[in-house]
Design a protein around this motif. Structure first.
Motif, PDB file in Angstrom:
ATOM      1  N   ILE A  72       8.023  16.052  14.109  1.00 12.71           N
ATOM      2  CA  ILE A  72       8.721  16.983  13.209  1.00 12.71           C
ATOM      3  C   ILE A  72      10.170  17.109  13.664  1.00 12.71           C
ATOM      4  CG2 ILE A  72       8.746  19.316  12.250  1.00 12.71           C
ATOM      5  CD1 ILE A  72       5.789  19.540  13.167  1.00 12.71           C
ATOM      6  N   ILE A  73      11.095  16.937  12.745  1.00 10.15           N
ATOM      7  CA  ILE A  73      12.518  17.160  13.014  1.00 10.15           C
ATOM      8  C   ILE A  73      12.881  18.486  12.356  1.00 10.15           C
ATOM      9  CG2 ILE A  73      14.856  16.236  12.896  1.00 10.15           C
ATOM     10  CD1 ILE A  73      12.932  14.431  14.415  1.00 10.15           C
ATOM     11  N   TRP A  74      13.027  19.522  13.179  1.00 14.14           N
ATOM     12  CA  TRP A  74      13.309  20.845  12.630  1.00 14.14           C
ATOM     13  C   TRP A  74      14.778  20.960  12.209  1.00 14.14           C
ATOM     14  CZ3 TRP A  74       9.176  23.561  11.540  1.00 14.14           C
ATOM     15  CH2 TRP A  74       8.012  23.394  12.296  1.00 14.14           C
ATOM     16  N   GLU A  75      15.012  21.884  11.312  1.00 15.90           N
ATOM     17  CA  GLU A  75      16.368  22.159  10.810  1.00 15.90           C
ATOM     18  C   GLU A  75      17.009  20.919  10.200  1.00 15.90           C
ATOM     19  OE1 GLU A  75      17.300  25.178  10.754  1.00 15.90           O
ATOM     20  OE2 GLU A  75      15.968  26.118  12.209  1.00 15.90           O
ATOM     21  N   SER A 126       9.484  15.171   8.566  1.00 16.50           N
ATOM     22  CA  SER A 126       8.456  14.687   9.485  1.00 16.50           C
ATOM     23  C   SER A 126       8.320  13.182   9.347  1.00 16.50           C
ATOM     24  CB  SER A 126       7.113  15.363   9.183  1.00 16.50           C
ATOM     25  OG  SER A 126       7.232  16.776   9.215  1.00 16.50           O
ATOM     26  N   PHE A 127       8.123  12.510  10.491  1.00 11.49           N
ATOM     27  CA  PHE A 127       7.971  11.061  10.524  1.00 11.49           C
ATOM     28  C   PHE A 127       6.621  10.704  11.149  1.00 11.49           C
ATOM     29  CE2 PHE A 127      12.500  11.728  10.424  1.00 11.49           C
ATOM     30  CZ  PHE A 127      13.009  10.684   9.672  1.00 11.49           C
ATOM     31  N   ARG A 128       5.948   9.714  10.568  1.00 14.04           N
ATOM     32  CA  ARG A 128       4.758   9.156  11.216  1.00 14.04           C
ATOM     33  C   ARG A 128       5.185   7.878  11.929  1.00 14.04           C
ATOM     34  NH1 ARG A 128      -0.327   9.846  11.582  1.00 14.04           N
ATOM     35  NH2 ARG A 128      -0.335  11.511  10.038  1.00 14.04           N
ATOM     36  N   VAL A 129       4.920   7.843  13.252  1.00 12.82           N
ATOM     37  CA  VAL A 129       5.409   6.754  14.091  1.00 12.82           C
ATOM     38  C   VAL A 129       4.249   6.232  14.937  1.00 12.82           C
ATOM     39  CG1 VAL A 129       7.147   6.069  15.786  1.00 12.82           C
ATOM     40  CG2 VAL A 129       7.621   7.972  14.221  1.00 12.82           C
ATOM     41  N   SER A 130       4.166   4.939  15.097  1.00 15.11           N
ATOM     42  CA  SER A 130       3.129   4.357  15.949  1.00 15.11           C
ATOM     43  C   SER A 130       3.412   4.686  17.410  1.00 15.11           C
ATOM     44  CB  SER A 130       3.069   2.842  15.759  1.00 15.11           C
ATOM     45  OG  SER A 130       4.261   2.245  16.249  1.00 15.11           O
ATOM     46  N   ALA A 178      16.424   8.770  17.036  1.00 15.06           N
ATOM     47  CA  ALA A 178      16.531   9.958  16.191  1.00 15.06           C
ATOM     48  C   ALA A 178      17.528  10.949  16.768  1.00 15.06           C
ATOM     49  CB  ALA A 178      15.155  10.610  16.038  1.00 15.06           C
ATOM     50  N   ALA A 179      17.496  11.140  18.096  1.00 12.32           N
ATOM     51  CA  ALA A 179      18.413  12.082  18.737  1.00 12.32           C
ATOM     52  C   ALA A 179      19.854  11.573  18.683  1.00 12.32           C
ATOM     53  CB  ALA A 179      17.980  12.323  20.181  1.00 12.32           C
ATOM     54  N   ASN A 180      20.056  10.295  18.980  1.00  9.23           N
ATOM     55  CA  ASN A 180      21.417   9.738  18.997  1.00  9.23           C
ATOM     56  C   ASN A 180      22.025   9.708  17.596  1.00  9.23           C
ATOM     57  OD1 ASN A 180      21.309   9.316  21.767  1.00  9.23           O
ATOM     58  ND2 ASN A 180      20.436   7.252  21.546  1.00  9.23           N
ATOM     59  N   LEU A 181      21.219   9.330  16.606  1.00  5.70           N
ATOM     60  CA  LEU A 181      21.721   9.272  15.236  1.00  5.70           C
ATOM     61  C   LEU A 181      22.075  10.668  14.735  1.00  5.70           C
ATOM     62  CD1 LEU A 181      22.285   7.401  12.843  1.00  5.70           C
ATOM     63  CD2 LEU A 181      19.919   7.751  12.094  1.00  5.70           C
ATOM     64  N   PHE A 241      19.860  18.848  18.139  1.00  7.37           N
ATOM     65  CA  PHE A 241      18.679  18.122  17.679  1.00  7.37           C
ATOM     66  C   PHE A 241      17.433  18.743  18.304  1.00  7.37           C
ATOM     67  CE2 PHE A 241      15.544  14.765  18.621  1.00  7.37           C
ATOM     68  CZ  PHE A 241      15.279  14.305  17.352  1.00  7.37           C
ATOM     69  N   TYR A 242      16.415  19.010  17.480  1.00  6.83           N
ATOM     70  CA  TYR A 242      15.178  19.594  18.001  1.00  6.83           C
ATOM     71  C   TYR A 242      13.994  18.943  17.308  1.00  6.83           C
ATOM     72  CZ  TYR A 242      11.461  22.987  18.934  1.00  6.83           C
ATOM     73  OH  TYR A 242      10.282  23.578  19.303  1.00  6.83           O
ATOM     74  N   SER A 243      13.179  18.238  18.090  1.00  9.13           N
ATOM     75  CA  SER A 243      11.982  17.590  17.552  1.00  9.13           C
ATOM     76  C   SER A 243      10.752  18.143  18.258  1.00  9.13           C
ATOM     77  CB  SER A 243      12.061  16.072  17.732  1.00  9.13           C
ATOM     78  OG  SER A 243      12.039  15.737  19.110  1.00  9.13           O
ATOM     79  N   GLN A 244       9.605  17.940  17.619  1.00 10.77           N
ATOM     80  CA  GLN A 244       8.348  18.419  18.184  1.00 10.77           C
ATOM     81  C   GLN A 244       7.207  17.585  17.627  1.00 10.77           C
ATOM     82  OE1 GLN A 244       7.239  22.434  17.048  1.00 10.77           O
ATOM     83  NE2 GLN A 244       6.064  22.753  18.929  1.00 10.77           N
TER      84      GLN A 244
END
Length: 739
Positions: A409-412, A566-570, A581-584, A594-597
């Motif tokens: 999940i990429i919040w905000e 939200s992204f589904r990733v292997s 994701a963080a760098n972009l 950047f805040y992911s969970q």
């Protein structure tokens, strides 16, 4: 279903209509977190709320700088805590300074007061209190409940009596708005149709432990757990007292001659009782000193386990200190009373002539009864711990109707604005990134949006029902692994899907259509305009709330407005994805952090309370078993000493070590079996009651009881066998040479 929320008008109307209401105030937290600028970046702050200017008339917080009297009467004003002032301005004197918030663009708020940090044991914990006048809301809606409303009743007003006025409030204000889109003549008709709308009051001090509302400002405690763990603590204390009584009476032969001689010399029985009680009390006082010292060491670890902030200094607070002072007296009396009467009751002539023997039927029977109590308590705790952990495992592994694994999940995400689609497109190009969705709601938190629907354009009290409404895009179902059981998904290019919805199976069952696809469903709010939506699909039920609740009706609306992505990733591509994701994100918006969970982690947070309870239950179970085993070890040691000559004779006559060990342990095996017979139904009843809080739960099966019984049996046998083997291998010459 109970909610702690009310309409925006309720407090103001009650104050106007009823003189019993002295003051009212509201808290609005539905806007969620806010991004506050510090230097060149924005910090996401979770402890924020919009409040009325009357907030400080209801709640008292010491002011550090400025004044709270008129602090929030104007828009674009904010009151902050001392910690926040130091965090953003480097000084607590922040009155007159400006805070920038990323809120529909850049919004500037003037700090009008600085208050002390809110205490840990407070009903809420906010760092920012923004003016209510900055809330973008459709005011005057008695049917929309999004505000926490607090009333100050005049002295002498009974809140239960005042609740009766809510019937008049509903008739006067709520029903007129409901009639704009629903045919309902009275609340009586509304209730007869099986509906329920009631308001109630709850004292502020009771909310944390007694509120059943699902959407309180903060996670609640549960008074049932307080009762349960208090009872367990008392039982553990009783186990320790039983150990003292058992060992004192069992080893009474050591003091029998002392008692006999003192009685011959004229000592009164009352003096002996007082002496033995004084000894037990002194022992408890010494234990209390050690316990207090130990508490100072282990309280930080307990705080981490239970997510509390207990200050060790509270042990000496005026509320707790009297209990600490009185506890040694009570426990000393409880533990020492029976041994005192038992020891002081020896007959001096029998003792001094050597005719007195310990281990009478009365003493032995009582000791057996106390051992049964100890291990019954331990077995109950073992079974309880097994059930709790099985339920927690069931929660984590149950098919929820969606797949939370490997979802990030990429919040905000809405902060990226026009760059969001580019952001998603770039990440979707990466190996291992399978899908992505932007939505307003995810099935891992308590946020909700309810609306009333009906099968017909004319809504009545009998055909209307409340349903959650979620806004999602065309990739939502695929990304989260949800299954369509009928119909189709949303189409990105379809204009007609703006008036289409996907419903879940619960909603389909309520509607009662054999095939709901193609049917229309109607809704309306404050106006007489009723909107029709066409059902294009039915999604398989998925759990979007805690498993304590059954799956209610829900519908999905099509929306391409971003909120959370939200992204589904292997698993193989996860590390590279998180880094990219963080760098972009930093390239596109270096200001917003950047805040992911992982969705797995977000889902687990729903059951944090149950996980802590499981750990605490395990801790109590281990503690109870250890204390009971210590008592059993002491009792076995004493019995081995008493039967030393018997064991020597048996060995001389050819008894094997195994035979002697079996003889000594058989009595304890019987006691453990009796303990299990008592503990099993009690544990079954208690854990069934606990599981009843879950709409989705495990069944309590026979093997849980077998495991608990075997574990208790193994622990008891290991404890007793150590002493039995030591006694059995001693050379019989040593035990018989004095005969």
């Amino acid at each position: 279903m109970e909610f702690p929320l009310s309409s925006d008008m309720m407090g103001e109307v009650l104050k106007k209509d009823y003189p019993q209401v002295e003051q009212s105030t509201r808290i609005y937290s539905s806007s969620g977190s806010k991004q506050v600028r510090k230097g060149t970046i924005y910090i996401t702050e979770q402890r924020v709320a919009n409040v009325d200017s009357t907030f400080f008339d209801v709640f008292t917080f010491p002011v550090v700088f400025g004044s709270t009297e008129n602090a929030l009467r104007e828009p674009n004003t904010v009151v902050i805590t001392e910690f926040t002032a130091k965090k953003y301005f480097g000084t607590p004197d922040a009155v007159g300074k400006v805070i920038e918030v990323n809120e529909n663009g850049k919004t500037l708020y003037k700090v009008t007061a600085v208050i002390n940090d809110m205490p840990e044991n407070s009903h809420f914990h906010f760092d920012f209190l923004f003016s209510m006048k900055n809330v973008d809301y459709k005011w005057g809606n008695y049917l929309s409940h999004n505000f926490f409303t607090y009333l100050v009743l005049r002295p002498g007003t009974d809140y239960k009596t005042f609740e009766k006025n809510f019937i008049q409030y509903i008739d006067k204000y709520v029903l007129p708005q409901a009639r704009q889109f629903m045919q309902v003549s009275s609340m009586e008709e509304f209730r007869k149709a099986g509906n329920k709308l009631e308001y109630s009051l709850m004292p502020l001090t009771q909310i944390h432990l007694y509120s059943a509302g699902q959407h309180e400002l903060e996670a609640n405690g549960n008074i049932q757990y307080v009762y349960i763990f208090s009872a367990v603590a008392i039982f553990i204390l009783l186990i320790a007292c039983i150990n003292f009584m058992n060992l004192t009476t069992a080893r009474s032969a050591k003091r029998a001659r002392e008692v006999g001689i003192r009685k011959v010399l004229g000592t009164d029985r009352k003096e002996l009782i007082l002496q033995f009680l004084s000894e037990s009390t002194l022992m408890v006082i010494i234990s209390m000193v050690i316990a207090i010292f130990t508490s100072f060491i282990f309280i930080p670890a307990f705080n981490s386990l239970a997510n509390k902030s207990i200050n060790p200094g509270l042990l000496f607070s005026p509320m707790i200190l009297p209990w600490i002072i009185s506890l040694p007296l009570v426990v000393g009396l409880l533990a020492g009373l029976y041994p005192a009467f038992f020891l002081s009751g020896f007959r001096p002539i029998e003792v001094l002539k050597g005719k007195w023997r310990i281990g009478t039927k009365t003493g032995g029977g009582l000791r057996s009864l106390l051992v049964v109590f100890q291990f019954s308590t331990s077995i109950i705790l073992i079974i309880g711990t097994i059930v709790i952990y099985r339920q927690l495992n069931y929660i984590q592994t149950k098919n929820l109707g969606f797949n939370k694994d490997q979802v990030v999940i990429i919040w905000e995400a809405s902060s990226l604005k026009n760059n969001l689609e580019t952001y998603k497109t770039e990440l979707l190009k990466m190996p291992g990134v399978m899908n992505a969705t932007s939505s307003y709601y995810l099935p891992i938190n308590s946020s909700r949006s309810d609306q009333t629907f009906s099968k017909t354009s004319t809504m009545t009290s009998t055909n209307g029902f409340d349903m959650q409404t979620w806004y999602v895009d065309e990739n939502y179902l695929g990304t989260l692994g949800m299954q369509l059981v009928n119909g189709r998904n949303f189409f990105k290019a379809s204009v007609s899907d703006s008036n289409s919805i996907i419903i879940n199976e619960t909603c389909a069952n309520i509607l009662g259509y054999k095939n709901p696809v193609g049917q229309k469903i109607f809704t309306g709010r404050q106006s007489k305009i009723v909107t029709a939506y066409t059902i294009i699909g039915v999604v398989k039920n998925f759990n979007y709330e805690s498993l304590k609740q059954s799956v209610g009706p829900l519908c999905l609306f099509y929306s391409r407005d971003p909120a959370t992505t939200s992204f589904r990733v292997s698993s193989s591509g996860m590390d590279a994805f998180l880094s990219k994701a963080a760098n972009l994100w930093k390239e596109m918006d270096p200001v917003i952090p950047f805040y992911s969970q992982f969705m797995n982690d977000a889902f687990a947070n729903i059951y944090t309370s149950e996980q802590r309870i499981g750990k605490i239950a395990l801790l109590f179970a281990v503690l109870a078993i250890v204390i009971a085993s210590l008592g059993l070890f002491g009792l076995a040691t004493f019995m081995a000493e008493q039967r030393m000559k018997e064991i020597g004779i048996r060995k001389v006559l050819g008894a094997s070590v195994q035979r002697i060990v079996g003889l000594m342990t058989s009595e304890f095996i019987k006691l453990i079996c009796i303990s299990f017979v008592i503990a099993a139904p009690v544990a079954w009843f208690a854990m069934n009651k606990w599981l009843n809080d879950f709409a989705f739960r495990i069944d309590i099966t026979w093997w849980m009881f077998v495991v608990a019984a075997m574990l208790a049996m193994i622990i008891a046998l290991l404890t007793v066998s150590i002493q039995a083997i030591r006694a059995a291998i001693i050379n019989p010459v040593r035990s018989l040479k004095t005969e």
